[in-house]
Design an enzyme around this catalytic site. Structure first.
Site, PDB file in Angstrom:
ATOM      1  N   ARG A  10      40.456  32.579  28.788  1.00 22.61           N
ATOM      2  CA  ARG A  10      41.625  32.380  29.652  1.00 22.61           C
ATOM      3  C   ARG A  10      42.566  33.548  29.403  1.00 22.61           C
ATOM      4  O   ARG A  10      43.108  33.695  28.314  1.00 22.61           O
ATOM      5  CB  ARG A  10      42.318  31.063  29.299  1.00 22.61           C
ATOM      6  CG  ARG A  10      43.643  30.838  30.032  1.00 22.61           C
ATOM      7  CD  ARG A  10      44.319  29.620  29.434  1.00 22.61           C
ATOM      8  NE  ARG A  10      45.563  29.250  30.088  1.00 22.61           N
ATOM      9  CZ  ARG A  10      46.770  29.746  29.782  1.00 22.61           C
ATOM     10  NH1 ARG A  10      46.899  30.680  28.860  1.00 22.61           N
ATOM     11  NH2 ARG A  10      47.848  29.326  30.410  1.00 22.61           N
TER      12      ARG A  10
ATOM     13  N   HIS B 287      49.762  22.142  29.326  1.00 23.03           N
ATOM     14  CA  HIS B 287      50.711  22.235  28.217  1.00 23.03           C
ATOM     15  C   HIS B 287      52.060  22.793  28.659  1.00 23.03           C
ATOM     16  O   HIS B 287      53.041  22.689  27.949  1.00 23.03           O
ATOM     17  CB  HIS B 287      50.124  23.137  27.123  1.00 23.03           C
ATOM     18  CG  HIS B 287      50.019  24.563  27.579  1.00 23.03           C
ATOM     19  ND1 HIS B 287      49.190  24.942  28.618  1.00 23.03           N
ATOM     20  CD2 HIS B 287      50.651  25.687  27.168  1.00 23.03           C
ATOM     21  CE1 HIS B 287      49.328  26.241  28.807  1.00 23.03           C
ATOM     22  NE2 HIS B 287      50.201  26.719  27.948  1.00 23.03           N
ATOM     23  N   ASP B 288      52.105  23.419  29.832  1.00 21.23           N
ATOM     24  CA  ASP B 288      53.354  24.009  30.311  1.00 21.23           C
ATOM     25  C   ASP B 288      54.107  23.029  31.202  1.00 21.23           C
ATOM     26  O   ASP B 288      53.601  21.981  31.590  1.00 21.23           O
ATOM     27  CB  ASP B 288      53.072  25.315  31.061  1.00 21.23           C
ATOM     28  CG  ASP B 288      52.839  26.482  30.105  1.00 21.23           C
ATOM     29  OD1 ASP B 288      53.422  26.470  29.001  1.00 21.23           O
ATOM     30  OD2 ASP B 288      52.077  27.401  30.461  1.00 21.23           O
TER      31      ASP B 288
ATOM     32  N   HIS C  99      51.091  40.427  25.195  1.00 25.90           N
ATOM     33  CA  HIS C  99      51.999  40.731  24.078  1.00 25.90           C
ATOM     34  C   HIS C  99      51.369  40.358  22.748  1.00 25.90           C
ATOM     35  O   HIS C  99      50.392  39.624  22.709  1.00 25.90           O
ATOM     36  CB  HIS C  99      53.311  39.953  24.241  1.00 25.90           C
ATOM     37  CG  HIS C  99      53.104  38.523  24.660  1.00 25.90           C
ATOM     38  ND1 HIS C  99      53.216  38.107  25.968  1.00 25.90           N
ATOM     39  CD2 HIS C  99      52.745  37.421  23.977  1.00 25.90           C
ATOM     40  CE1 HIS C  99      52.965  36.820  26.057  1.00 25.90           C
ATOM     41  NE2 HIS C  99      52.657  36.366  24.854  1.00 25.90           N
TER      42      HIS C  99
ATOM     43  N   GLU D 169      45.184  33.307  34.224  1.00 20.70           N
ATOM     44  CA  GLU D 169      46.371  32.465  34.329  1.00 20.70           C
ATOM     45  C   GLU D 169      47.382  33.203  35.199  1.00 20.70           C
ATOM     46  O   GLU D 169      48.107  34.070  34.726  1.00 20.70           O
ATOM     47  CB  GLU D 169      46.980  32.161  32.949  1.00 20.70           C
ATOM     48  CG  GLU D 169      48.027  31.075  33.031  1.00 20.70           C
ATOM     49  CD  GLU D 169      49.345  31.376  32.328  1.00 20.70           C
ATOM     50  OE1 GLU D 169      50.232  30.523  32.380  1.00 20.70           O
ATOM     51  OE2 GLU D 169      49.504  32.467  31.750  1.00 20.70           O
TER      52      GLU D 169
ATOM     53  N   ASP E 234      45.754  35.089  29.444  1.00 19.59           N
ATOM     54  CA  ASP E 234      47.106  34.552  29.520  1.00 19.59           C
ATOM     55  C   ASP E 234      48.047  35.545  30.211  1.00 19.59           C
ATOM     56  O   ASP E 234      47.969  36.749  29.978  1.00 19.59           O
ATOM     57  CB  ASP E 234      47.580  34.302  28.079  1.00 19.59           C
ATOM     58  CG  ASP E 234      48.958  33.691  28.007  1.00 19.59           C
ATOM     59  OD1 ASP E 234      49.117  32.566  28.499  1.00 19.59           O
ATOM     60  OD2 ASP E 234      49.867  34.345  27.461  1.00 19.59           O
TER      61      ASP E 234
ATOM     62  N   ARG F 138      58.826  21.466  26.498  1.00 20.28           N
ATOM     63  CA  ARG F 138      57.394  21.343  26.787  1.00 20.28           C
ATOM     64  C   ARG F 138      56.691  20.517  25.715  1.00 20.28           C
ATOM     65  O   ARG F 138      55.620  19.966  25.947  1.00 20.28           O
ATOM     66  CB  ARG F 138      56.740  22.737  26.900  1.00 20.28           C
ATOM     67  CG  ARG F 138      57.209  23.512  28.119  1.00 20.28           C
ATOM     68  CD  ARG F 138      56.608  24.894  28.159  1.00 20.28           C
ATOM     69  NE  ARG F 138      56.997  25.696  27.003  1.00 20.28           N
ATOM     70  CZ  ARG F 138      56.532  26.923  26.775  1.00 20.28           C
ATOM     71  NH1 ARG F 138      55.663  27.468  27.599  1.00 20.28           N
ATOM     72  NH2 ARG F 138      56.922  27.614  25.712  1.00 20.28           N
TER      73      ARG F 138
HETATM   74  C1  GLC Z   1      51.501  31.388  29.401  1.00 20.49           C
HETATM   75  C2  GLC Z   1      51.354  30.115  28.569  1.00 20.49           C
HETATM   76  C3  GLC Z   1      52.703  29.678  28.095  1.00 20.49           C
HETATM   77  C4  GLC Z   1      53.344  30.802  27.281  1.00 20.49           C
HETATM   78  C5  GLC Z   1      53.330  32.127  28.085  1.00 20.49           C
HETATM   79  C6  GLC Z   1      53.654  33.309  27.222  1.00 20.49           C
HETATM   80  O1  GLC Z   1      52.224  31.172  30.557  1.00 20.49           O
HETATM   81  O2  GLC Z   1      50.734  29.115  29.326  1.00 20.49           O
HETATM   82  O3  GLC Z   1      52.630  28.493  27.341  1.00 20.49           O
HETATM   83  O4  GLC Z   1      54.656  30.456  26.972  1.00 20.49           O
HETATM   84  O5  GLC Z   1      52.060  32.398  28.636  1.00 20.49           O
HETATM   85  O6  GLC Z   1      52.551  33.656  26.426  1.00 20.49           O
END
Ligand code: GLC
Length: 610
Positions: free
Chosen positions: A261, A372-373, A164, A305, A263, A494
Site C-alpha cells: 500500500r 483507520h482514518d 516521508h 492510497e 501511502d 482517529r
Molecule cells: C495516510 C495514512 C494516515 C497518515 C498519513 C500520513 O493518509 O492513512 O493515517 O496520517 O498517510 O502518513
C-alpha cells in the site's frame, strides 16, 4: 522439480529486466540523468532477486500465470493493528483461523515498522524501514507470519510510507546535524522567503494540528512537513532517495508481502509554484516502481492510497500499456455512502456508481466503509451545489448527523481536525457506533442498528472490486473513548475507532441472536454469496437502475447469463419500487419476490432474477 528449478534461473530475471529496460532507463534518466545511479539500481534489483526465497519465486511464477488473481470475487480483506488485535506478530499467527472463519483472505497489517511513541502517527512516521517495532516482533516473525498466511491462502498487505520518514530516522538525524548529503534528501531551507513562496500554493493537510507545510527547527532551518511536524518529506529529486527507497521496497517485498500500500502517494513530488499534489513526476515514480516490482517480485501488487476526488484518482491506474497501481481505494464511494445515510438521498451515490461503472474493467477498486482514518467529506460538491447545497453547510449537516445532534439520528461519532475558521471538519467513529448500536437500548433500536450496519456492508460489498473490512466491524465493535486519557493519542480522535479488539464480542458472536453474532454471520453470508456468483467478478458489468424515490438505490450486475439486483433503502420509511419485469429470488434467504416490492426501513436485498 524441473519446473521448480526454472523459478530460480537467472535468465528469468534478465528476461524481465530486458523487457522493461528501455522504458525503465528512459524514465529514470528523464528524472535524474544519472547513468551510474541507474546502473546501481539495476545491480541492486538483481541482488534482491537473488536473495528472494525459493517459495516467493514460486509464488511469482504462479501469480504470473494467474495475473488477474486480484480481480477475483473470492477476495475479502481486513485491516488490523497487530498489537490491538493480538499483541504481536506471533499472536496474529495464532489468530489466522479466526480470520479464515471470518472469510478473510487479504490481511492488511497496519504499520509495524520502527517508530517512536508520541511522534508516530499510528506508525506512519517510520524511523527504520528494515526493523520491526520491538513490541510487535522481528523481521523473522514477519517472515514466519507471511509464510503462515500464504499456507492458509491469505495475502498480506503492508504500508510503504514513501512520502516521508520520521524525524527519528537516521537520515533525518544526520540532516539535522548539518550533514549536507542528508539534508539534500529532505527539503531544508534557511530562507524563510522560499518557505513562504511554497505556502502560497500548497494547501494544508492538517490545518489545525500542523499549521503550514514546514516546521522550523532549533538550528534555524525549515524542513518540509506536509503531515505532522515529525514527518519529514523526502526529496525525490535526489536519486539517492529514490534508489534507497526502492531498495527498502524490495527488502520488504522479500519478507513475503503481496500487496504494497503506497501511502500518501500523490504527495511524493514537490515543485515550487504548484500545489505539490498529483504532479506528473509522481506518475513517473509510480510507473518506475511498478516496473521494478514486475522485474524483481512480480507477485507483489501495488495499492495506491489516493484520497482525492475521482478525476485525480483514476490516473493512478496508469494506462493499459503503462500501468501504475493495480488497486486503488474507492474513497469517493465510501464517503458518498455515508452521505446517503445522513441525507436519505441516494442520487449522489447513484451518480458516483455510474461513473465508476463506466471505467475500464481493468481498474480494480478496494471498497470499504471504514478504515483507520477519518471520513473526509470528499463529495461531488458541484452536483450538490446544483441541488442548492453548499459545501460548508453540507459538511456541517453531515457532521451534526453523525455526532447524533440531528433529531432522529442514533449515530455517535466525533469530529476530526475541525477548523473553526473554515467550518471544515471530518468524522471519526466505528461503523457500528455510526449506525446507532452504541445508543441502542430497546430491542427495536438494536434491530435497526444491526440492520443498518448490515445494509451498509451489503451495499459496499455489492460493488466491483475487493471488499475490505475494518477489524472489529465484523462483530459490531463500538467506539473506544479510552484514547482521550492517553497523552499520546488524546489530540487525535482517529483513535476513537482504533480500540483494542474485543474478543468477548467474538465469543458473543457464537450466538447468532446477539448483535455481534448477527453482524458476523450476516457478513459471512454476504462473503459466501459473493464467492458463489460470477456476477460479482470485478469485470462483471454493472449499472444503476432508476428508482421512484431518492432514498432508494438499485444496482444491477450481470455475468454468464446471471442477473443480480441489489436494492437498498436508505430511509427510515418503507419504500416501494418496481424492478425490470420478471421474478426474483433473494440470495440471502431464498425467498421469492415479484418485480413490485417494498423494502422495510434500512433494508438491503441481494436478488437474483429467476
Ligand atoms: C495516510 C495514512 C494516515 C497518515 C498519513 C500520513 O493518509 O492513512 O493515517 O496520517 O498517510 O502518513
Amino acid at each position: 522439480m524441473a519446473k521448480q528449478q526454472n523459478y530460480e534461473k537467472q535468465d528469468l530475471f534478465e528476461q524481465r529486466l530486458a523487457h522493461h529496460h528501455d522504458e525503465l532507463r528512459w524514465l529514470y534518466m528523464e528524472l535524474y540523468d544519472n547513468g551510474s545511479m541507474f546502473a546501481e539500481l539495476c545491480d541492486q534489483m538483481r541482488q534482491f532477486w537473488k536473495e528472494r526465497s525459493k517459495a516467493l519465486k514460486q509464488r511469482d511464477a504462479q501469480r504470473l500465470e494467474e495475473a488477474d488473481w486480484y480481480k477475483s470475487r473470492d477476495l475479502l480483506g481486513m485491516m488490523l493493528y497487530i498489537d490491538r488485535f493480538a499483541g504481536n506478530m506471533k499472536g496474529v499467527e495464532k489468530k489466522l483461523d479466526y480470520l479464515t472463519s471470518a472469510g478473510v483472505n487479504c490481511l492488511h497489517l497496519m504499520p509495524f515498522l520502527d517508530t517512536v511513541e508520541g511522534r508516530s502517527d499510528g506508525g506512519y512516521a517510520v524511523a527504520d524501514f528494515r526493523t520491526v517495532r520491538k513490541d510487535l516482533g522481528s523481521m523473522e516473525d514477519l517472515e514466519q507470519l507471511t509464510t503462515a498466511c500464504h499456507k492458509q491462502g491469505i495475502n498480506v498487505c503492508m504500508d510503504f510510507v514513501m512520502n516521508h520518514t520520521s524525524c527519528d530516522h537516521d537520515w533525518a538525524k544526520r540532516a539535522l546535524a548539518g550533514d549536507g548529503e542528508y539534508m539534500s534528501r529532505y527539503f531544508f531551507f534557511d530562507n524563510e522567503a522560499l518557505v513562504q513562496e511554497y505556502e502560497k500554493t500548497v494547501p494544508q493537510v492538517f490545518p489545525t494540528t500542523a499549521p503550514g507545510n514546514f516546521t522550523k527547527m532549533d538550528n534555524g532551518y525549515w524542513v518540509m512537513t506536509t503531515f505532522y511536524p515529525y514527518q519529514w518529506d523526502l526529496n525525490y529529486r535526489n536519486p539517492r532517495v529514490f534508489n534507497e527507497m526502492m531498495y527498502n521496497f524490495l527488502y520488504l517485498a522479500n519478507r513475503g508481502i503481496d500487496i504494497m500500500r503506497i501511502d500518501a502517494v500523490p504527495y511524493i513530488w514537490k515543485e515550487l509554484g504548484t500545489s505539490c499534489r498529483n504532479l506528473p513526476r509522481v506518475h513517473t515514480i509510480v510507473r518506475l516502481m511498478r516496473m521494478i516490482g514486475e522485474i524483481v517480485c512480480p507477485s507483489v501488487i501495488l495499492l495506491g492510497e489516493v484520497v482525492m476526488e475521482p478525476v485525480k484518482v483514476t490516473p493512478y491506474f496508469g494506462t493499459a500499456e503503462k500501468p501504475e497501481c493495480h488497486l486503488l481505494y474507492n474513497v469517493t464511494s465510501m464517503c458518498t455512502i455515508w452521505n446517503t445515510l445522513a441525507t436519505h438521498d441516494a442520487r449522489l451515490l447513484k451518480g458516483q456508481l455510474d461513473s465508476v461503472g463506466a471505467l475500464p474493467k481493468e481498474f480494480v477498486f478496494l471498497n470499504y466503509l471504514r478504515c483507520h482514518d477519518d471520513i473526509g467529506w470528499g463529495l461531488d460538491y458541484d452536483t450538490l451545489a446544483s441541488w442548492g447545497m453548499q459545501q460548508t453547510s453540507h459538511k456541517q449537516y453531515l457532521n451534526d448527523f453523525f455526532l447524533g445532534r440531528t433529531p432522529g439520528s442514533a449515530s455517535r461519532g466525533q469530529l476530526y481536525n475541525d477548523d473553526i475558521a473554515s467550518g471544515d471538519a471530518r468524522l471519526c467513529g466505528t461503523t457500528a457506533s455510526l449506525c446507532g448500536l452504541e445508543t441502542a437500548k430497546t430491542q427495536e433500536e438494536y434491530n435497526q442498528a444491526v440492520g443498518l450496519d448490515l445494509m451498509l456492508h451489503s451495499m459496499m460489498m455489492f460493488q466491483s472490486g475487493i471488499p475490505m473490512l475494518y477489524n472489529g466491524d465484523e462483530v459490531g465493535q463500538l467506539n473506544d473513548y479510552s484514547y482521550e486519557q492517553n497523552p499520546h493519542y488524546a489530540e487525535d480522535s482517529r483513535y476513537l475507532h482504533r480500540g483494542q479488539m474485543r474478543w468477548d464480542l467474538v465469543e458473543q458472536a457464537k450466538d447468532t441472536t446477539t448483535p455481534a453474532g448477527r453482524i458476523f454471520s450476516g457478513l459471512n453470508t454476504l462473503t459466501q454469496l459473493r464467492r458463489k456468483h460470477p456476477a460479482f467478478d470485478a469485470d462483471a458489468p454493472y449499472t444503476t437502475l432508476d428508482t421512484p424515490h431518492q432514498s432508494l438505490l438499485a444496482i444491477q450486475r450481470h455475468k454468464e447469463g446471471q442477473t443480480l439486483v441489489g436494492v437498498f433503502n436508505f430511509d427510515l420509511q418503507p419504500r416501494s419500487l418496481e424492478l425490470p419485469q420478471g421474478a426474483y429470488r433473494c440470495l440471502q434467504t431464498g425467498k421469492e419476490y415479484p418485480c413490485q416490492l417494498e423494502l422495510a426501513p434500512y433494508q438491503g436485498l441481494w436478488l437474483e432474477q429467476v
